[in-house]
Write an enzyme that holds these catalytic residues in place. Structure first.
Site, PDB file in Angstrom:
ATOM      1  N   HIS A  56      25.065   1.449 -19.535  1.00 34.61           N
ATOM      2  CA  HIS A  56      24.315   2.173 -19.592  1.00 34.61           C
ATOM      3  C   HIS A  56      24.430   2.466 -17.944  1.00 34.61           C
ATOM      4  O   HIS A  56      24.873   1.265 -16.632  1.00 34.61           O
ATOM      5  CB  HIS A  56      22.594   1.208 -18.945  1.00 34.61           C
ATOM      6  N   HIS A  59      19.212   0.935 -29.465  1.00 32.30           N
ATOM      7  CA  HIS A  59      19.227  -0.029 -29.268  1.00 32.30           C
ATOM      8  C   HIS A  59      18.860  -1.128 -30.388  1.00 32.30           C
ATOM      9  O   HIS A  59      17.736  -1.031 -30.631  1.00 32.30           O
ATOM     10  CB  HIS A  59      18.686  -0.615 -27.890  1.00 32.30           C
ATOM     11  N   ASP A  70      27.620  -2.988 -21.038  1.00 30.49           N
ATOM     12  CA  ASP A  70      26.360  -2.874 -21.322  1.00 30.49           C
ATOM     13  C   ASP A  70      26.156  -2.045 -19.739  1.00 30.49           C
ATOM     14  O   ASP A  70      25.703  -1.432 -19.575  1.00 30.49           O
ATOM     15  CB  ASP A  70      26.370  -4.348 -21.713  1.00 30.49           C
ATOM     16  N   ASP A  71      26.113  -3.480 -19.392  1.00 32.05           N
ATOM     17  CA  ASP A  71      25.223  -3.461 -17.758  1.00 32.05           C
ATOM     18  C   ASP A  71      26.729  -4.456 -16.357  1.00 32.05           C
ATOM     19  O   ASP A  71      25.891  -5.314 -16.194  1.00 32.05           O
ATOM     20  CB  ASP A  71      23.664  -3.596 -17.109  1.00 32.05           C
ATOM     21  N   GLU A  95      18.869  -6.732 -30.568  1.00 35.03           N
ATOM     22  CA  GLU A  95      19.650  -7.792 -29.872  1.00 35.03           C
ATOM     23  C   GLU A  95      18.982  -8.781 -29.725  1.00 35.03           C
ATOM     24  O   GLU A  95      19.256  -9.889 -29.564  1.00 35.03           O
ATOM     25  CB  GLU A  95      19.485  -6.861 -28.498  1.00 35.03           C
ATOM     26  N   HIS A 109      29.087   1.729 -25.207  1.00 34.10           N
ATOM     27  CA  HIS A 109      27.772   1.070 -24.702  1.00 34.10           C
ATOM     28  C   HIS A 109      27.725   0.635 -22.979  1.00 34.10           C
ATOM     29  O   HIS A 109      27.662  -0.293 -22.977  1.00 34.10           O
ATOM     30  CB  HIS A 109      27.085  -0.113 -25.642  1.00 34.10           C
TER      31      HIS A 109
HETATM   32  N1  ADE Z   1      18.915  -0.949 -20.753  1.00 33.99           N
HETATM   33  C1  ADE Z   1      19.690  -1.358 -19.506  1.00 33.99           C
HETATM   34  N2  ADE Z   1      20.265  -2.441 -20.507  1.00 33.99           N
HETATM   35  C2  ADE Z   1      19.823  -2.754 -21.803  1.00 33.99           C
HETATM   36  C3  ADE Z   1      20.208  -3.905 -22.676  1.00 33.99           C
HETATM   37  N3  ADE Z   1      20.756  -4.276 -22.613  1.00 33.99           N
HETATM   38  N4  ADE Z   1      18.733  -3.526 -23.989  1.00 33.99           N
HETATM   39  C4  ADE Z   1      18.205  -3.232 -23.347  1.00 33.99           C
HETATM   40  N5  ADE Z   1      17.820  -2.154 -22.256  1.00 33.99           N
HETATM   41  C5  ADE Z   1      18.798  -2.120 -21.965  1.00 33.99           C
HETATM   42 ZN    ZN Z   2      22.458  -1.446 -23.831  1.00 31.81          ZN
END
Ligand code: ADE
Ligand code: ZN
Length: 335
Positions: free
Chosen positions: A16, A194, A275-276, A197, A14
């Site tokens: 991005h 997703h 994630d990011d 969350e 996971h």
């Molecule tokens: N796009 C990038 N990170 C995300 C996240 N945590 N949840 C939903 N969309 C995303």
């Molecule tokens: Zn994500």
């Protein structure tokens, strides 16, 4: 335990790729592309990364993605992430990209995917890191826009293993994309989404039932339904959990409140992911460390996150077996 975690072989499911754009690279790309940034330095930009929820993050994240314009930019972005994977002993990674974030700005689908793909091939050859690519639809955009994106992806089908669903969960439930996902599955793509969350447990049920997902991304709000948790255990439906992300976006107040270890101990197929990472304060090792600092775990429990990720990955059985052996060998040599 920190040295054990650092050396542990890992699998990321996971991530991005646009969320791995570090402020330093963002500044470099903006300069290369003649764009101005409303911050004086990468340090100043990084200080602005304070979020109260998913939407407040997404607003900044989509702005940051504007710096990505050429195929070389997408290559540089992906290569920088793979070098971080190497440092963190990541053996395999499955990467999300958001084509609509770029095609909406007039960047072609080919520019995006060819840049990413070139770096992934080089990562496999020169760093020994295997990878897969997952194309996400932005759920705040329309069903029609997703269908158009799906048709743009067809000529590149050999480079994309699965489709996913990301962006604002509130107000955009899985059912909005049920037909798109049916079309994607007919075209031969696997699916993930997703769910759970920021949205309710119902979104997790619906991602499984209506979108036919092989994994649920995040999924931490499953605990709102005991029956759902039972179902996840029984089916061994994997959850790609992102601990530091969940703290930064206020899904949990603190890491001590995070439910990932409780879910692991119940037998849910949870995994740890970043994630990011450029926005949330850390890559794979940082996420493992943050969880282990807040929750006392054995080495076997920590290694189980990687074993779960191997099982949940979209790689062939032979490679899965080789990766399991690497983890078990490491575990035996370290205990
Ligand atoms: N796009 C990038 N990170 C995300 C996240 N945590 N949840 C939903 N969309 C995303
Ligand atoms: Zn994500």
């Amino acid at each position: 335990m920190n040295a054990f975690i650092q050396g542990l072989p890992k699998v990321e499911l996971h991530l991005h790729i646009e969320g791995s754009l570090e402020p330093e690279l963002l500044f470099k790309l903006a300069q290369r592309n003649g764009l101005s940034i409303p911050y004086d330095s990468p340090e100043e930009l990084r200080k602005a990364y304070e979020f109260e929820d998913l939407q407040s993050f997404l607003d900044i994240y989509y702005q940051g993605a504007n710096a990505l314009q050429t195929e070389q930019d997408f290559y540089d972005l992906t290569w920088a992430y793979l070098k971080r994977c190497e440092q963190d002993n990541v053996m395999h990674t499955e990467i999300f990209f958001d084509p609509q974030t770029h095609t909406e700005r007039g960047i072609s689908f080919g520019t995006v995917i060819n840049g990413i793909d070139r770096a992934l091939k080089e990562g496999e050859e020169s760093l020994g890191i295997s990878s897969q690519l997952i194309m996400c639809f932005l759920r705040h955009l329309s069903e029609q826009a997703a269908l158009e994106t799906l048709s743009q992806a067809l000529p590149y089908k050999d480079k994309i293993i699965a489709v996913g669903l990301d962006s604002s969960e509130k107000g955009h439930p899985p059912e909005k994309f049920a037909r798109v996902f049916t079309e994607a599955r007919k075209a031969g793509f696997l699916t993930v989404a997703h769910a759970g969350e920021e949205g309710p447990a119902q979104n997790i049920y619906d991602a499984i039932e209506l979108l036919g997902v092989s994994r649920v991304d995040h999924g931490v709000r499953c605990v709102e339904s005991d029956a759902l948790v039972e179902q996840l255990i029984e089916s061994q439906m994997p959850l790609t959990v992102c601990p530091l992300s969940n703290i930064k976006l206020c899904v949990f107040e603190s890491m001590a409140d995070h439910n990932i270890v409780e879910l692991l101990r119940k037998g849910v197929a949870v995994t740890i992911n970043s994630d990011d990472p450029a926005y949330f304060g850390g890559y794979m090792t940082d996420n493992f460390l943050a969880v282990s600092q807040a929750h006392k775990m054995s080495k076997e429990e920590i290694a189980k996150f990687t074993l779960n990720a191997i099982d949940a990955s979209f790689i062939d059985n032979e490679k899965k077996q080789a990766y399991r052996q690497r983890v078990n060998h490491y575990l035996n040599s370290e205990s």
